[in-house]
Structures are given as C-alpha cells and as structure tokens.
Design a protein around this motif. Structure first.
Motif, short mmCIF file in Angstrom:
data_model
loop_
_atom_site.label_atom_id
_atom_site.label_comp_id
_atom_site.label_asym_id
_atom_site.label_seq_id
_atom_site.Cartn_x
_atom_site.Cartn_y
_atom_site.Cartn_z
N MET A 1 48.68 36.01 37.45
CA MET A 1 48.79 37.44 37.76
C MET A 1 49.01 37.60 39.27
SD MET A 1 46.03 40.44 37.05
CE MET A 1 45.76 40.14 35.33
N ALA A 2 49.85 38.57 39.66
CA ALA A 2 50.14 38.76 41.08
C ALA A 2 48.96 39.42 41.77
CB ALA A 2 51.38 39.66 41.21
N PRO A 3 48.75 39.13 43.07
CA PRO A 3 47.62 39.72 43.79
C PRO A 3 47.79 41.23 43.93
CG PRO A 3 49.07 38.51 45.27
CD PRO A 3 49.56 38.26 43.88
N THR A 4 46.66 41.92 44.03
CA THR A 4 46.73 43.38 44.13
C THR A 4 46.32 43.89 45.51
OG1 THR A 4 44.52 43.44 43.20
CG2 THR A 4 46.35 43.77 41.67
N GLU A 5 45.49 43.16 46.24
CA GLU A 5 45.08 43.58 47.58
C GLU A 5 45.80 42.70 48.59
OE1 GLU A 5 42.96 46.06 48.19
OE2 GLU A 5 42.62 46.44 46.05
N PRO A 6 46.02 43.24 49.82
CA PRO A 6 46.79 42.45 50.80
C PRO A 6 46.20 41.07 51.08
CG PRO A 6 46.38 44.68 51.60
CD PRO A 6 45.66 44.56 50.29
N ALA A 7 44.86 40.96 51.05
CA ALA A 7 44.25 39.67 51.39
C ALA A 7 44.16 38.72 50.21
CB ALA A 7 42.87 39.89 51.99
N ASP A 8 44.51 39.19 49.02
CA ASP A 8 44.49 38.29 47.87
C ASP A 8 45.56 37.22 48.03
OD1 ASP A 8 42.48 39.69 46.72
OD2 ASP A 8 43.75 40.80 45.31
N LEU A 9 45.37 36.14 47.32
CA LEU A 9 46.33 35.04 47.43
C LEU A 9 47.13 34.91 46.15
CD1 LEU A 9 44.01 32.36 49.07
CD2 LEU A 9 45.76 33.74 50.20
N ASP A 10 48.36 34.55 46.32
CA ASP A 10 49.21 34.31 45.16
C ASP A 10 49.09 32.83 44.79
OD1 ASP A 10 51.22 34.06 43.31
OD2 ASP A 10 52.56 35.44 44.38
N ALA A 11 48.73 32.57 43.54
CA ALA A 11 48.55 31.18 43.10
C ALA A 11 49.82 30.35 43.36
CB ALA A 11 48.18 31.13 41.62
N ALA A 12 50.97 31.02 43.31
CA ALA A 12 52.23 30.30 43.51
C ALA A 12 52.36 29.77 44.94
CB ALA A 12 53.41 31.22 43.19
N ASP A 13 51.55 30.32 45.86
CA ASP A 13 51.60 29.85 47.25
C ASP A 13 50.60 28.72 47.52
OD1 ASP A 13 53.53 31.70 47.89
OD2 ASP A 13 52.05 33.25 48.40
#
Ligand SMILES: Cc1ncc(COP(=O)(O)O)c(C=O)c1O
Length: 438
Positions: A1-13
C-alpha cells in the motif's frame, strides 16, 4: 500500500529483500504458533526447555571469571573489563572454541581464525557479506536450504543457486553441473553451502566417502564450502561420528559455521565461524579470512556480548571443553524422541503407502511426504482445526513450485506430545486424502 503521510516510507524504496518470502518465513511461522498457543508444536526446532537452567548460567559465568583470573592470569580489573566492557571483535572465548573443536570434531584450528558471533546466523551473514563482491557472484546451496541462509544471502544481494540434495545429502554430479552452468552464464559461484550432519530441514547426512568426494570436487571446481553444523552432536546411535568436512579439509577449502544454540543455550545467542583461508589485509600482510569477517562484524554488532560468551565459555570449561558428555541427557532425549516419532509415523501410516517419511540417523527433523500440496494455508487449517503445528517444506525451497512435504521437529516436545501431535496430524492427512480442506 502506498504511504499516506509525508514521512511514511514506500516499501518499494526499501531493500528489495524486505517482503521476500525468505525474510518473512520465520516471522510467519512464529505468528502461527502465537495465534494457536494450545496447538502441539512439531514445528519448532528449539532445544527442549526443561533443560534450560537459570542457576547454571550464574555458575558458568563464575567459572569463566575464575578461568580469566586463575588460568589466564588476568588481574581482577582486567577480568572485569573483559567481561563488562566493549571487547575484542573476534571474541573472548575463541581459545575455548578451538579446544572444543579439537576435542569433539578433530578440527585443528588457530584460535585467531575463529570469530565468535551473535549466533551462527551472524556468522553466515558475515561470510556471505564478505564473499559477495559484485553483481555476478552467486552462492550455490544444497536444497532444501535452511531459510536463515537464504534470507542472509538476500540481504547482501547474493542470489542462491540451488543444488540437488537428494538421498545422499548432496548430488555431486548436480553440484558440478550447477557450478559450470553458473560459470557458463557469466556468473561466479563463490561457495557452496552444505550441512553434512542431520541437515535442517532434510535430516539427511552425507557419508564419509561423499564428504571426501565433495572436497575433491570443490578443489576441482575451485569452490569454497560453507559447512554448517548445529546438529552434528545429536546422533541417535552411540559411537564414533563421521568427520566433519573441516576435519578432512587439508587445503583450507572449508569455512566452518558453528552454533552453541542447540548444545549449550539458545538464549546466549553465541555461535562462531572458523575462517582460516589466508587473505591479504589492508596493510598487505597475509592473515586469516577471520580478520576480514571481523572488520564486517565491527560494523554490524561490534562484538558478541562478553557476558553471553562467558556463559558459553564457563559451560565449556566445566566439561573440559567437550560438549559430547555435556549433552548426554540432551542426546538421549532427542534420540528417544526421534525414534518415538518415526515409530509413531509407522504405526499411523502403515497402510498408506502414499505417505512417506525419512528416518534420520540423528538431529531434530523428519520430513513427511504426502500426495497433496502442503502450503501455509494448510498449516493454518492444521493449527486451527486440528491443533498441530509443523513446517511446510516449501519454506526451504527458493521458488514458488508446490511442495508436497512437511517438516516435523522432535526437539521441543515430550513423547506424549509427539503422540498427540501425530494423532492430530494423522487426522489432518486422512481428511486431506479423503478430499480436501475444511
Ligand atoms: C542449519 C542452521 N544453521 C544456523 C542456525 C542458526 O543458529 P543460531 O541460533 O546459532 O543463530 C540454525 C538454527 O536453527 C540452523 O538450523
């Protein structure tokens, strides 16, 4: 699932190994056993808990402390520092590990070639990290493969190239073929990971003639062998044990991985690696590969807890550095359980030739083969509806092909629990043979 808050991390990164089945396997299996705490676990490869003793830990610590002062001549201040400060990266019980290997395994090794690690798991990680020099490097590994090895390889971006294990523990023709195939594909096989004694998960051992052939083949194909040996002490029969590859190794072709988790105390998290291959250090001088591993270790765990090492060291000292007599009770219990499990399988499945199982000569594990796919969903059904846990063998293969086998472990249960577990497993298998899951 894509991050929703600016500080969340994207697993793809994040590192691609995160989310890989090899890394999620252990957590998944732990979660299942936590979700079904009343299920009988024939899954856990943990030592039998009644053998673990808090009082003994204090005694071992005192024994090692006395050894530092009385035998090694350290002052009280030096001994305190050795036990309680940051310490030598390669460890403080390396001399005792070397003595243990000489006594129990006939392995002669310079203590300077030993790195004491945070479990065998760290030892595997250090070796794979060091061996993986570039993108064409691959690791050959006898399949089915211990998932901790596969996961560690993932974390250092080292592809694992399976080699058939088969009934003899390693298919030597396939090992040669795979090494050549890898080279023909422009890849560089850096080593082959192998467990010659009561392998996890297959339970299979390699006979002495094949150990010799394996060493010869490794020399011909210019491969290192990574020998992992956590279960070698637990033979069902008394008497001489076959020599380890390292004991037979005359040209430093074997890196030996050791664990005290099964023979002393899993909670200490102490293992080691013997790496006596010579390598030029940063100053150009030749030293053991252990020194390179220590450089990596200094950036991973700094040093293995000296308190944990002292507990292991004390236990070794109390038994003259041999773990064979120290494990008399454990060996008897695990051998009794293994016999009990195999006899129990024979009783329950005698009239079902489509259900087969291995009869290992030691160790913790038996593999049961069935005529239907054994996956995580079936494990969940087994835990929820039948109250028994085991490990799908699919977790030990590095692909998604369906596997029709499961691993049973005898180490953490009593014979009575084995009986209950097998009754429940028999009910599950019978229902599956009759037509499918509930
Ligand atoms: C084959 C094998 N290697 C290594 C390990 C890890 O050992 P440690 O607990 O010392 O990290 C295990 C643990 O079960 C194992 O089965």
């Amino acid at each position: 699932m894509a991050p929703t808050e600016p500080a969340d991390l994207d697993a793809a990164d994040l590192h691609p190994a995160l989310g890989d089945p090899a890394l999620t396997s252990m957590n998944f299996l732990n979660e299942v056993s936590e979700r079904y705490p009343t299920a009988v676990s024939l899954a856990a490869g943990r030592p039998y808990e009644e053998f673990l003793d808090v009082a003994a830990v204090h005694r071992h610590l005192d024994t090692f402390h006395r050894h530092l002062v009385d035998e090694l001549g350290h002052s009280a201040e030096q001994a305190r520092r050795l036990l309680l400060q940051y310490g030598r990266t390669k460890g403080i019980v390396h001399h005792l590990v070397a003595r243990n290997l000489a006594l129990d395994e006939g392995i002669t090794v310079d203590p300077e070639a030993v790195v004491v690690t945070v479990g065998c798991q760290e030892a595997m990680f250090l070796v794979l990290r060091a061996l993986r020099a570039g993108p064409t490097d691959v690791l050959l590994a006898v399949a089915p493969t211990y998932v901790g090895l596969t996961g560690a390889a993932r974390l250092v971006d080292l592809p694992v190239w399976p080699v058939a294990g088969g009934p003899s523990g390693v298919d030597l023709a396939d090992l040669r073929a795979q090494a050549r195939r890898a080279r023909d594909a422009g890849l560089r096989p850096r080593a082959c990971y192998v467990m010659p004694d009561f392998a996890n998960p297959s339970g299979v051992s390699i006979d002495v003639a094949d150990r010799q052939r394996l060493l010869t083949l490794a020399a011909e194909e210019d491969l290192l062998l990574l020998e992992d040996n956590p279960y070698g002490l637990f033979a069902v029969a008394d008497g001489p044990r076959p020599p380890t590859l390292k004991a037979l190794d005359t040209d430093r072709r074997v890196v030996y991985l050791g664990s005290f988790a099964k023979t002393v105390l899993p909670g200490a998290r102490v293992g080691y690696v013997v790496a006596d291959q010579r390598v030029a250090g940063p100053d150009g001088r030749l030293g053991p590969f252990a020194d390179q591993l220590a450089m990596i270790k200094s950036m991973v765990t700094v040093n293995t807890s000296p308190l944990a090492q002292a507990v292991i060291g004390g236990r070794l000292l109390e038994h003259g550095c041999s773990l064979v007599p120290a494990n008399t009770r454990e060996r008897a219990a695990y051998a009794r359980n293994l016999r009990h499990l195999v006899a129990g399988l024979a009783r329950r499945f005698a009239d079902r030739p489509e259900v087969r199982w291995t009869v290992p000569a030691g160790g913790f594990f038996v593999v049961v083969t069935v005529p239907f796919t054994v996956d995580d969903a079936l494990l969940d059904t087994s835990a929820r509806n039948y109250g028994v846990l085991w490990t799908p063998m699919a977790h030990f293969y590095d692909d998604t092909a369906p596997v029709r086998a499961l691993r049973l472990s005898v180490s953490a249960v009593t014979p009575e629990q084995i009986d209950v577990g097998l009754d429940r497993l028999a009910a599950l298998i019978t229902d599956e043979l009759l037509g499918g899951r509930s």
